[in-house]
Design an enzyme around this catalytic site. Sequence first.
Site, mmCIF file in Angstrom:
data_model
loop_
_atom_site.group_PDB
_atom_site.id
_atom_site.type_symbol
_atom_site.label_atom_id
_atom_site.label_comp_id
_atom_site.label_asym_id
_atom_site.label_seq_id
_atom_site.Cartn_x
_atom_site.Cartn_y
_atom_site.Cartn_z
ATOM 1 N N ASN A 94 51.624 -7.360 5.906
ATOM 2 C CA ASN A 94 52.454 -8.476 5.810
ATOM 3 C C ASN A 94 52.462 -8.946 7.262
ATOM 4 O OD1 ASN A 94 54.352 -10.162 5.601
ATOM 5 N ND2 ASN A 94 56.213 -8.819 5.614
ATOM 6 N N TRP A 95 51.831 -10.304 7.384
ATOM 7 C CA TRP A 95 51.578 -10.769 8.731
ATOM 8 C C TRP A 95 52.899 -11.557 9.154
ATOM 9 C CZ3 TRP A 95 46.328 -13.884 9.121
ATOM 10 C CH2 TRP A 95 45.491 -13.047 8.997
ATOM 11 N N LYS A 96 53.989 -11.786 8.306
ATOM 12 C CA LYS A 96 55.171 -12.595 8.511
ATOM 13 C C LYS A 96 54.817 -13.850 9.085
ATOM 14 C CE LYS A 96 57.415 -8.091 9.250
ATOM 15 N NZ LYS A 96 58.686 -7.520 9.321
ATOM 16 N N HIS B 266 61.362 -9.682 0.042
ATOM 17 C CA HIS B 266 61.124 -9.026 1.436
ATOM 18 C C HIS B 266 62.973 -9.085 1.970
ATOM 19 C CE1 HIS B 266 60.503 -8.083 5.651
ATOM 20 N NE2 HIS B 266 59.188 -7.370 4.995
ATOM 21 N N GLU C 244 63.679 -9.768 5.011
ATOM 22 C CA GLU C 244 64.016 -10.960 5.805
ATOM 23 C C GLU C 244 64.459 -11.924 4.825
ATOM 24 O OE1 GLU C 244 60.572 -10.318 8.003
ATOM 25 O OE2 GLU C 244 61.242 -8.573 8.760
ATOM 26 N N GLU D 152 61.025 -0.586 1.011
ATOM 27 C CA GLU D 152 61.236 -0.842 2.536
ATOM 28 C C GLU D 152 62.591 -0.787 2.922
ATOM 29 O OE1 GLU D 152 57.761 -3.341 3.890
ATOM 30 O OE2 GLU D 152 59.139 -4.581 3.322
ATOM 31 N N GLY E 19 60.387 -3.039 11.511
ATOM 32 C CA GLY E 19 60.031 -3.448 12.522
ATOM 33 C C GLY E 19 60.879 -2.709 13.933
ATOM 34 N N SER F 102 57.780 0.448 9.588
ATOM 35 C CA SER F 102 57.142 1.145 10.697
ATOM 36 C C SER F 102 56.105 2.193 10.266
ATOM 37 C CB SER F 102 58.369 1.654 11.525
ATOM 38 O OG SER F 102 59.011 0.687 12.167
ATOM 39 N N GLY G 120 53.700 -4.093 8.361
ATOM 40 C CA GLY G 120 54.240 -5.360 9.249
ATOM 41 C C GLY G 120 53.463 -5.266 10.461
ATOM 42 N N GLY G 121 53.898 -4.719 11.631
ATOM 43 C CA GLY G 121 53.587 -4.971 12.869
ATOM 44 C C GLY G 121 52.044 -4.226 12.927
HETATM 45 C C1 PEP Z 1 57.369 -5.341 6.619
HETATM 46 O O1 PEP Z 1 58.154 -6.311 7.337
HETATM 47 O O2 PEP Z 1 57.217 -5.396 5.437
HETATM 48 C C2 PEP Z 1 57.293 -4.152 7.396
HETATM 49 C C3 PEP Z 1 56.861 -2.939 6.827
HETATM 50 O O3 PEP Z 1 57.184 -4.245 8.862
HETATM 51 P P1 PEP Z 1 56.976 -3.044 10.080
HETATM 52 O O4 PEP Z 1 55.625 -2.354 9.660
HETATM 53 O O5 PEP Z 1 56.702 -3.961 11.024
HETATM 54 O O6 PEP Z 1 58.089 -2.189 10.068
#
Ligand code: PEP
Length: 249
Positions: A9-11, A94, A96, A166, A172, A211, A232-233
Amino acid sequence: MRPKLVVGNWKMNGSREANAALLTGILAGLEGSAAACAVCVPSPYLFQCEQLLQGSKLAWGAQDVSTQPGGAFTGEVAASMLLDFHCRYVIVGHSERRAYHGESNALVARKAQAALDAGLTPIVCVGETLGEREAGETNAVVGAQLDAVLELLGKDAIAKIVVAYEPVWAIGTGKTATPAMAQEVHAQLRTQLRACNAVAAESIAILYGGSMKPDNAADLMAQADIDGGLIGGAALKAEDFLAIIRAAS
Ligand code: PEP
């Protein structure tokens, strides 16, 4: 055993130049990996993904979709438009989107329905906040989030969704649910899926997100009900994303 799936997920990250380098790096290292994988990118970059990834093992998708098929909905993107760029997946619900755009369980369910109607696979995100976990409400919160989707989609359609657990407090933040903590929620989600459609529940992928990194991915994905990751990251670095795909393979 269910096949593993790893989705990035590049956001709201990327540029044409950075994307080209990232995707080229991922493609160069994908040879031999058994897990299915995809990237969910900002919509303006779907054309670039289609150009660079068609015919490869890396699928692509979007991060949100409108409930509407088209018309006067400024700023929205219809499921048919995502399909126009040969997306396979779209993330819905999501945390967010839920937190910053006030998306309710009912709206997320309608987005999942719109995606399915167009032939896309919705990746339905559920997860509790830290406050909810500390109040012992995790099961009730994620249960209600998933229930809204199952009720609207119905028994037959749920076979075509992917679920992502999640925990909001892990996204994040560098804090990850332990494999046992994550497995406990995944097992509850599987039980809930079974109550809706016992056969489909065995093949629906439930991804963990929050994470997930190269150093914890293998332990998380070794759990019985963790079928991959929503990343994500770590999806923004080819080496890290590839290491997670390898851990899933
Ligand atoms: C996400 O936003 O879906 C996510 C899992 O982010 P991160 O891996 O950065 O926690």
